[in-house]
Design a protein around this motif. Structure first.
Motif, PDB file in Angstrom:
ATOM      1  N   ALA A  40      38.525  34.595  46.178  1.00  0.00           N
ATOM      2  CA  ALA A  40      39.362  35.046  45.056  1.00  0.00           C
ATOM      3  C   ALA A  40      40.667  34.265  45.008  1.00  0.00           C
ATOM      4  CB  ALA A  40      39.643  36.539  45.194  1.00  0.00           C
ATOM      5  N   GLU A  41      41.233  34.004  46.174  1.00  0.00           N
ATOM      6  CA  GLU A  41      42.495  33.277  46.232  1.00  0.00           C
ATOM      7  C   GLU A  41      42.332  31.848  45.721  1.00  0.00           C
ATOM      8  OE1 GLU A  41      46.222  32.907  49.351  1.00  0.00           O
ATOM      9  OE2 GLU A  41      44.196  33.253  50.113  1.00  0.00           O
ATOM     10  N   ARG A  42      41.229  31.211  46.098  1.00  0.00           N
ATOM     11  CA  ARG A  42      40.977  29.835  45.629  1.00  0.00           C
ATOM     12  C   ARG A  42      40.857  29.775  44.116  1.00  0.00           C
ATOM     13  NH1 ARG A  42      37.428  29.707  50.057  1.00  0.00           N
ATOM     14  NH2 ARG A  42      35.641  30.037  48.682  1.00  0.00           N
ATOM     15  N   LYS A  43      40.299  30.817  43.506  1.00  0.00           N
ATOM     16  CA  LYS A  43      40.129  30.833  42.057  1.00  0.00           C
ATOM     17  C   LYS A  43      41.346  31.387  41.321  1.00  0.00           C
ATOM     18  CE  LYS A  43      36.367  31.525  39.961  1.00  0.00           C
ATOM     19  NZ  LYS A  43      35.171  32.088  39.315  1.00  0.00           N
ATOM     20  N   GLY A  44      42.330  31.838  42.068  1.00  0.00           N
ATOM     21  CA  GLY A  44      43.514  32.404  41.430  1.00  0.00           C
ATOM     22  C   GLY A  44      43.271  33.764  40.810  1.00  0.00           C
ATOM     23  N   LEU A  45      42.324  34.522  41.361  1.00  0.00           N
ATOM     24  CA  LEU A  45      41.977  35.839  40.826  1.00  0.00           C
ATOM     25  C   LEU A  45      42.573  36.949  41.681  1.00  0.00           C
ATOM     26  CD1 LEU A  45      38.167  35.263  40.114  1.00  0.00           C
ATOM     27  CD2 LEU A  45      40.030  35.198  38.444  1.00  0.00           C
ATOM     28  N   GLY A  46      42.896  38.058  41.064  1.00  0.00           N
ATOM     29  CA  GLY A  46      43.256  39.239  41.819  1.00  0.00           C
ATOM     30  C   GLY A  46      42.005  39.860  42.423  1.00  0.00           C
ATOM     31  N   PHE A  47      42.119  40.355  43.652  1.00  0.00           N
ATOM     32  CA  PHE A  47      40.964  40.987  44.313  1.00  0.00           C
ATOM     33  C   PHE A  47      41.475  42.232  45.029  1.00  0.00           C
ATOM     34  CE2 PHE A  47      37.692  40.853  47.916  1.00  0.00           C
ATOM     35  CZ  PHE A  47      36.750  41.528  47.155  1.00  0.00           C
TER      36      PHE A  47
ATOM     37  N   LEU B 246      33.083  37.567  41.161  1.00  0.00           N
ATOM     38  CA  LEU B 246      34.054  36.485  41.372  1.00  0.00           C
ATOM     39  C   LEU B 246      33.571  35.177  40.744  1.00  0.00           C
ATOM     40  CD1 LEU B 246      35.078  37.214  45.073  1.00  0.00           C
ATOM     41  CD2 LEU B 246      36.500  37.495  43.038  1.00  0.00           C
ATOM     42  N   ARG B 247      32.285  34.943  40.805  1.00  0.00           N
ATOM     43  CA  ARG B 247      31.748  33.678  40.278  1.00  0.00           C
ATOM     44  C   ARG B 247      31.913  33.593  38.765  1.00  0.00           C
ATOM     45  NH1 ARG B 247      25.910  33.047  41.977  1.00  0.00           N
ATOM     46  NH2 ARG B 247      26.869  32.270  43.891  1.00  0.00           N
ATOM     47  N   TYR B 248      31.663  34.707  38.066  1.00  0.00           N
ATOM     48  CA  TYR B 248      31.658  34.657  36.610  1.00  0.00           C
ATOM     49  C   TYR B 248      32.965  35.145  35.977  1.00  0.00           C
ATOM     50  CZ  TYR B 248      26.689  33.855  37.286  1.00  0.00           C
ATOM     51  OH  TYR B 248      25.495  33.328  37.679  1.00  0.00           O
ATOM     52  N   THR B 249      33.986  35.356  36.786  1.00  0.00           N
ATOM     53  CA  THR B 249      35.305  35.719  36.268  1.00  0.00           C
ATOM     54  C   THR B 249      36.219  34.509  36.356  1.00  0.00           C
ATOM     55  OG1 THR B 249      35.025  38.027  36.960  1.00  0.00           O
ATOM     56  CG2 THR B 249      37.269  37.267  36.518  1.00  0.00           C
ATOM     57  N   VAL B 250      36.720  34.077  35.224  1.00  0.00           N
ATOM     58  CA  VAL B 250      37.563  32.877  35.174  1.00  0.00           C
ATOM     59  C   VAL B 250      39.026  33.237  35.373  1.00  0.00           C
ATOM     60  CG1 VAL B 250      38.286  30.931  33.734  1.00  0.00           C
ATOM     61  CG2 VAL B 250      35.909  31.712  33.687  1.00  0.00           C
ATOM     62  N   GLU B 251      39.450  34.335  34.795  1.00  0.00           N
ATOM     63  CA  GLU B 251      40.825  34.787  34.970  1.00  0.00           C
ATOM     64  C   GLU B 251      40.852  36.307  34.995  1.00  0.00           C
ATOM     65  OE1 GLU B 251      43.095  33.295  31.742  1.00  0.00           O
ATOM     66  OE2 GLU B 251      41.975  34.354  30.201  1.00  0.00           O
ATOM     67  N   GLY B 252      41.915  36.831  35.613  1.00  0.00           N
ATOM     68  CA  GLY B 252      42.019  38.287  35.724  1.00  0.00           C
ATOM     69  C   GLY B 252      41.798  38.734  37.148  1.00  0.00           C
ATOM     70  N   ARG B 253      40.898  39.691  37.330  1.00  0.00           N
ATOM     71  CA  ARG B 253      40.742  40.256  38.660  1.00  0.00           C
ATOM     72  C   ARG B 253      39.377  40.904  38.838  1.00  0.00           C
ATOM     73  NH1 ARG B 253      43.903  46.035  38.759  1.00  0.00           N
ATOM     74  NH2 ARG B 253      43.216  46.795  36.712  1.00  0.00           N
TER      75      ARG B 253
ATOM     76  N   ASP C 198      52.176  37.985  55.518  1.00  0.00           N
ATOM     77  CA  ASP C 198      51.124  37.004  55.787  1.00  0.00           C
ATOM     78  C   ASP C 198      50.694  36.374  54.467  1.00  0.00           C
ATOM     79  OD1 ASP C 198      48.872  35.572  56.718  1.00  0.00           O
ATOM     80  OD2 ASP C 198      48.431  37.116  58.210  1.00  0.00           O
ATOM     81  N   ALA C 199      50.519  35.065  54.469  1.00  0.00           N
ATOM     82  CA  ALA C 199      50.036  34.376  53.274  1.00  0.00           C
ATOM     83  C   ALA C 199      48.521  34.441  53.165  1.00  0.00           C
ATOM     84  CB  ALA C 199      50.493  32.912  53.295  1.00  0.00           C
ATOM     85  N   ASP C 200      47.875  34.961  54.199  1.00  0.00           N
ATOM     86  CA  ASP C 200      46.415  35.041  54.255  1.00  0.00           C
ATOM     87  C   ASP C 200      45.958  36.318  53.547  1.00  0.00           C
ATOM     88  OD1 ASP C 200      43.747  35.144  54.823  1.00  0.00           O
ATOM     89  OD2 ASP C 200      43.957  35.033  56.994  1.00  0.00           O
ATOM     90  N   ALA C 201      45.339  36.162  52.386  1.00  0.00           N
ATOM     91  CA  ALA C 201      44.892  37.331  51.625  1.00  0.00           C
ATOM     92  C   ALA C 201      43.860  38.142  52.390  1.00  0.00           C
ATOM     93  CB  ALA C 201      44.317  36.881  50.280  1.00  0.00           C
ATOM     94  N   THR C 202      43.042  37.475  53.207  1.00  0.00           N
ATOM     95  CA  THR C 202      42.037  38.189  53.984  1.00  0.00           C
ATOM     96  C   THR C 202      42.696  39.166  54.944  1.00  0.00           C
ATOM     97  OG1 THR C 202      40.523  36.302  53.858  1.00  0.00           O
ATOM     98  CG2 THR C 202      40.124  37.896  55.605  1.00  0.00           C
TER      99      THR C 202
END
Length: 534
Positions: free
Chosen positions: A253-260, A288-295, A408-412
């Protein structure tokens, strides 16, 4: 197959097909001598032929796939077989006939040939999946129709066993290199001294562990799906599944710039945790694959004796004409194929079949161009969760009232800590860096009892220096101390001693629930956090 095209049998397909060889009624008994498995295109070209057929025909894989059936069927039977093939393609119905196939020594044997078509969303045949079963000489009673096809196995059962063997073989083949990579990674970790290289290696190890888990779960799914084993139902705390989702998909999610966002849930459900995780992972991965923007949001809601687990996304939604097709094996819309060519169209069909095996239900609501919501409905349990070996069992909220700040900058790591601490009754605030944490503390809106900070926060300051600054700020703003715990991927004696001498506890990444609980429990008991990584 078009009526006027030239097929892989080397024949022009002009005119209407003549009456096919009889495909109904009594057939000869099959033998155990030879079973051929194959996949073919509608034009008759072979895409796959198993080793048994290749050995029988005395041909290499290249020869089998390159020449097609015209050198494999007896010349005297080829015309009739072609007519059967054409008719099955035209009607999109199962193919079933007897014909002679050529052996390596030039002789021929009679086979029962059966195949089923695989179609796309428009009903167009994509390929044929078939089995050839060698027939023994018929007895007089069988020729009179008394014996029937008593020992010939149903095609779907044969193909199921073939797929299972192929899956088991593939999983076995994947396990060996994954185990080797895991072993070599652990060996390399002992030799690396550069911190950045060790961080990169740690990330690679986590990826390998995720792949190993995926391979194991896929093999287990194949065994359950084919009835080889029964699902292992236990009382399962759903939050542990949510934590695993956070660990696996937060980086994506972070790589795609999406909220998770994953909302913690304390419910205990009756399910097979491994198969439930497979279902959830497929749904989240698709979202996550088919969401381009948002969350993408994962949350739970109780409904009577059931728990509804929702996976919502803000993607493009599903077209109305595709809703009835998305659960089919290998279904992918034309747009999906163009935009994401790497998929196989199996994710949702796996979810559907697993739901049926587990007695759960799965449903979807969607709005084109706005997103979709997939829901799994699971029975609630009135008993405490059955913890897997090595996992923490907490049936109350032992950390109620504890306030935790995670830097932490790590979203995980952020997601994992938040889910666990909130399930245990604590409150979590997070910051992606020191400046954001300072702003939060300066506002006076959140007074932490404990601060968890990554050792590598970027810039010139490491976690120890950042922790000095933040704990000092807490003491200044709130006139009371906060305990500090450093999160690090370097689980070494040197790093542990450095952190302990600075007066802080240490937790090694990837964060273990047991270690996190033990460390935070010490804070609630007013003890020093355990300065250990294990």
């Amino acid at each position: 197959m078009n009526a006027d095209s030239t097929d892989q049998f080397g024949n022009a397909n002009a005119g209407e097909p003549s009456a096919p060889v009889s495909t109904d009624g009594p057939t000869r008994r099959s033998t155990q001598g030879s079973t051929h498995v194959w996949i073919a295109r509608p034009d008759g070209g072979l895409d796959y032929a198993n080793g048994c057929w290749r050995r029988f025909a005395g041909r290499s894989s290249t020869e089998m796939l390159g020449h097609g059936w015209r050198h494999l069927v007896h010349p005297d039977d080829l015309g009739d077989f072609l007519n059967v093939w054409r008719d099955a393609c035209r009607t999109r119905s199962a193919l079933r006939t007897e014909t002679r196939l050529l052996a390596a020594d030039g002789s021929d044997r009679r086979f029962l040939i059966r195949a089923e078509p695989l179609t796309d969303e428009r009903g167009v045949i994509v390929n044929w999946q078939g089995v050839n079963t060698m027939l023994a000489d018929a007895s007089p009673s069988e020729q009179d129709g008394d014996g029937g096809d008593t020992s010939a196995e149903d095609l779907s059962e044969v193909m199921t066993r073939v797929r299972t063997r192929m899956a088991a073989s593939a999983n076995h083949d994947l396990r060996r290199p994954l185990s080797a990579v895991s072993f070599l990674s652990n060996s390399l970790a002992k030799r690396l001294r550069d911190p950045i290289s060790r961080d990169l290696l740690s990330a690679m190890v986590r990826a390998v562990e995720s792949m190993q888990s995926l391979v194991d779960n896929q093999l287990y799914f194949d065994q359950v799906d084919t009835g080889q084993v029964q699902p292992r139902f236990v009382d399962h705390g759903v939050n542990s599944s949510l934590v695993r989702l956070a660990n696996e998909f937060s980086p994506m999610a972070e790589r795609k710039g999406l909220g998770f966002t994953l909302h913690p849930c304390s419910a205990t459900i009756r399910t097979d945790p491994a198969l439930l995780d497979t279902m959830l992972k497929n749904l989240v991965c698709n979202a996550l694959r088919y969401t381009v923007e948002g969350r993408v949001v994962v949350g739970c809601r109780r409904q009577g004796n059931w728990l509804r687990v929702h996976v919502l996304d803000t993607g493009r939604g599903i077209a109305a004409e595709e809703l009835g097709l998305i659960w089919q094996d290998f279904f992918r819309s034309s747009r999906s194929v163009q935009e994401y060519p790497g998929g196989y169209g199996l994710g949702l069909s796996v979810v559907k079949r697993l739901a049926e095996r587990l007695g759960h239900t799965v449903e979807v609501t969607t709005t084109p161009h706005r997103g979709s919501c997939f829901t799994i409905k699971i029975p609630l349990s009135d008993r405490a969760a059955s913890p897997p070996h090595g996992e923490l069992s907490v049936t109350t909220q032992p950390l109620a009232g504890l306030r935790v700040l995670v830097v932490d900058a790590d979203a995980t790591a952020l997601n994992a800590v938040r889910l666990l601490v909130e399930e245990w009754g604590g409150t979590v605030r997070s910051a992606r860096g020191v400046a954001e944490a300072e702003s939060l503390l300066a506002s006076g809106s959140f007074q932490p009892d404990v601060i968890l900070a990554d050792f590598r926060l970027g810039g010139t300051a490491n976690g120890i220096l950042a922790m000095h600054k933040l704990t000092g700020m807490v003491a200044h703003v709130f006139k009371s101390p906060a305990r500090g715990v450093i999160l690090t991927e370097e689980n070494t004696a040197v790093r542990e001693r450095e952190i302990a001498l600075a007066g802080y506890g240490m937790i090694a990444k990837a964060i273990s629930p047991e270690t996190l609980y033990r460390t935070l429990s010490a804070v609630t008991r007013n003890q020093d956090p355990t300065p250990a990584g294990a």
